[in-house]
Write an enzyme that holds these catalytic residues in place. Structure first.
Site, PDB file in Angstrom:
ATOM      1  NE  ARG A 297      18.281   8.137  28.926  1.00  8.30           N
ATOM      2  CZ  ARG A 297      18.301   7.256  29.938  1.00  8.30           C
ATOM      3  NH1 ARG A 297      19.215   7.349  30.876  1.00  8.30           N
ATOM      4  NH2 ARG A 297      17.412   6.276  29.998  1.00  8.30           N
ATOM      5  NE  ARG A 334      19.945   6.072  34.827  1.00  7.68           N
ATOM      6  CZ  ARG A 334      20.841   5.814  33.906  1.00  7.68           C
ATOM      7  NH1 ARG A 334      22.086   6.220  34.048  1.00  7.68           N
ATOM      8  NH2 ARG A 334      20.503   5.143  32.825  1.00  7.68           N
ATOM      9  CB  CYS A 365      24.615  -0.123  55.308  1.00  3.11           C
ATOM     10  SG  CYS A 365      25.745  -0.348  56.628  1.00  3.11           S
ATOM     11  CD  GLU A 366      22.221  -2.481  48.832  1.00  7.84           C
ATOM     12  OE1 GLU A 366      21.435  -2.104  49.723  1.00  7.84           O
ATOM     13  OE2 GLU A 366      21.859  -2.848  47.715  1.00  7.84           O
TER      14      GLU A 366
HETATM   15  N1  LLP Z   1       7.709   8.704  26.925  1.00  7.24           N
HETATM   16  C1  LLP Z   1       7.412   7.569  27.552  1.00  7.24           C
HETATM   17  C2  LLP Z   1       6.075   6.993  27.409  1.00  7.24           C
HETATM   18  C3  LLP Z   1       8.373   6.929  28.358  1.00  7.24           C
HETATM   19  O1  LLP Z   1       8.061   5.787  28.950  1.00  7.24           O
HETATM   20  C4  LLP Z   1       9.651   7.510  28.508  1.00  7.24           C
HETATM   21  C5  LLP Z   1      10.666   6.890  29.362  1.00  7.24           C
HETATM   22  C6  LLP Z   1       9.912   8.724  27.840  1.00  7.24           C
HETATM   23  C7  LLP Z   1       8.919   9.290  27.055  1.00  7.24           C
HETATM   24  C8  LLP Z   1      11.236   9.437  27.955  1.00  7.24           C
HETATM   25  O2  LLP Z   1      12.299   8.698  27.499  1.00  7.24           O
HETATM   26  P1  LLP Z   1      13.754   9.381  27.477  1.00  7.24           P
HETATM   27  O3  LLP Z   1      13.735  10.445  26.419  1.00  7.24           O
HETATM   28  O4  LLP Z   1      14.000   9.950  28.815  1.00  7.24           O
HETATM   29  O5  LLP Z   1      14.661   8.271  27.149  1.00  7.24           O
HETATM   30  N2  LLP Z   1      14.871   4.987  34.694  1.00  7.24           N
HETATM   31  C9  LLP Z   1      15.505   4.636  33.432  1.00  7.24           C
HETATM   32  C10 LLP Z   1      14.769   5.274  32.260  1.00  7.24           C
HETATM   33  C11 LLP Z   1      13.342   4.858  32.153  1.00  7.24           C
HETATM   34  C12 LLP Z   1      12.641   5.504  31.002  1.00  7.24           C
HETATM   35  C13 LLP Z   1      11.201   5.201  31.038  1.00  7.24           C
HETATM   36  N3  LLP Z   1      10.416   5.849  30.044  1.00  7.24           N
HETATM   37  C14 LLP Z   1      16.960   5.086  33.471  1.00  7.24           C
HETATM   38  O6  LLP Z   1      17.400   5.616  34.480  1.00  7.24           O
HETATM   39  O7  LLP Z   1      17.683   4.875  32.503  1.00  7.24           O
END
Ligand code: LLP
Length: 441
Positions: A297, A334, A365-366
């Protein structure tokens, strides 16, 4: 908007990203469109890499967690920046391989990797596979045996720290679907299991405590606990981990409730983690492990915005005003999924005073198809260009064809120039795999 200056307002009162006028982008590429600032992505990759190089003698790597945004161009950038990547599926692997990303610098995750995904990983010589179950270790061992190769692996463990955005908890045992708990002996048992496999080379451990985290303490706590575990395994079995992958999870700015993150804030996370690891290595007289961090992210999130065109406007007197845009939950699910709060502005009238509070609604449509709530805007008109900010992570990667809407294209901006990195989907793309059996004709 912060010191990295991805976004500016120009003399026309238009929002600019990466030196390019967003109104011009909307005119040239249409809307909805995801727009990424290349300089921002590179800066973030560099800041993390510099920490490992400067604070840890280069004894580690940054693995961009590409679930945040996966496409060939982002892998090409990661390759140029000499960082690693984290992938979680055969599809991400395929994309990275097609982009010419060096497989030895790939870390493959997943709590239920499919047999064919493990085969694809081994056949493509993926550097490291992070194991998440006993069964997976057995399958991978057989896959490697059949090919006469030995695969480097890590074990995903749960050190008992879980962070959820603004709070973190220490638990004896996690109830996560991922990884092996340290506290109940599962992580130790899995260690013995993997060490017994002839075609698996256990390099160490991985943990990931959560996502969109701003505090430093949970990362430090997790690093300390994993180092305690590594030392205890060494004293009990003689196995000394050489690699520690501490995951990702560093937070980004989405709206005024979040801190504005500076580049130095991200260095501080790493500084704290590295200090903790070094202290523990000294305390236990063990080697400082090769360190892997996996930010997703924070590398692409604030680098991206989505541009939309305002269409229908509906005011329910005294209750609420909806401003509908030409996108929706199919390009950004999100809010629908997590009630995530986004900031939005009118990109063509960015200097005008905000006079009303609106809900930005999508076209699906939601009723739950909302992009942002309580957004302050000038009085919006049909045809205005709306920019939703910080959409670079987990937007395109979580998009769908709901209602058979096309997933928007993505463009990359560099030095005031914009070009496609993901072309627009066409209606024909949407029906490409549809089949009407003869008997229905
Ligand atoms: N490493 C592993 C093993 C992970 O499961 C994740 C994120 C990351 C790294 C990266 O994390 P970040 O730096 O992006 O926070 N769909 C959700 C986020 C799910 C994150 C899952 N794992 C959202 O939109 O907030």
């Amino acid at each position: 908007m912060n010191e990295r200056d991805t976004l500016k307002i120009n003399r026309l009162g238009h929002l600019e990203i990466g030196g390019m006028d967003t109104v011009e982008i909307a005119g040239k590429f249409g809307t909805p469109v995801y727009v990424f600032d290349e300089a921002h992505i590179r800066n973030m990759m560099r800041v993390y890499k510099a920490c490992i190089d400067n604070l840890y003698g280069g004894n580690g790597t940054v693995a961009y967690a590409s679930k945040a945004f996966s496409c060939k161009a982002v892998y090409a950038i990661a390759k140029q920046e000499k960082i690693s990547i984290d992938i979680v599926s055969g599809g991400e692997l395929y994309t990275a391989v097609k982009a010419g990303f060096p497989a030895e610098n790939i870390y493959m995750h997943g709590n239920n990797k499919l047999v064919h995904e493990l085969e694809e990983a081994v056949d493509n010589k993926v550097g490291t596979i992070i194991l998440d179950s006993f069964r997976e270790a057995d399958i991978l061992n057989s896959v490697c045996k059949a090919r006469g190769t030995v695969q480097n692996v890590l074990i995903r463990i749960n050190p008992g720290v879980e962070a959820h955005t603004h709070a973190f908890v220490q638990t004896a045992r996690t109830d996560s679907k991922f990884g092996f708990s340290v506290s109940d002996g599962a992580a130790e048992e899995m260690t013995a299991h993997v060490l017994s496999k002839e075609f698996l080379n256990l390099k160490g451990y991985h943990c990931h405590i959560g996502s969109q985290i701003f505090e430093k303490e949970p990362f430090v706590l997790a690093a300390n606990k994993v180092m305690d575990f590594i030392a205890s395994i060494k004293s009990r079995s003689g196995f000394e981990a050489q690699t520690l992958n501490i995951g990702g999870g560093f937070g980004i700015w989405y709206n005024d409730e979040d801190p504005e993150m500076k580049l130095s804030d991200y260095s501080e996370y790493l500084d704290c983690i590295i200090t903790a690891i070094k202290a523990k290595a000294k305390q236990y007289s063990i080697n400082e492990p090769y360190l892997v961090i996996e930010p997703g992210r924070s590398i692409v999130g604030e680098a991206g915005i989505t541009l939309y065109t305002v269409g229908a406007i509906k005011e329910i007197a005294g209750i609420k005003k909806y401003v509908a845009i030409d996108g929706g939950m199919f390009d950004n699910p999100r809010y629908a999924l997590y009630q995530s709060k986004y900031s939005a502005l009118l990109a063509n009238r960015a200097k005008e005073e905000c006079t009303e509070k609106v809900t930005v609604a999508g076209k699906c449509c939601e009723s739950g198809d909302i992009i942002a709530v309580d957004v302050q805007l000038p009085k919006a008109k049909s045809g205005d260009i709306m920019a939703v900010l910080s959409t670079g992570a987990y937007n395109y990667s979580m998009a769908s064809n709901y209602n058979r809407n096309a997933v928007p294209p993505a463009i990359l901006v560099k030095d005031g120039q914009a070009e496609y990195i993901i072309k627009p989907q066409t209606y024909e793309d949407i029906v490409r795999n549809d089949v009407v059996p003869d008997r229905l004709k």
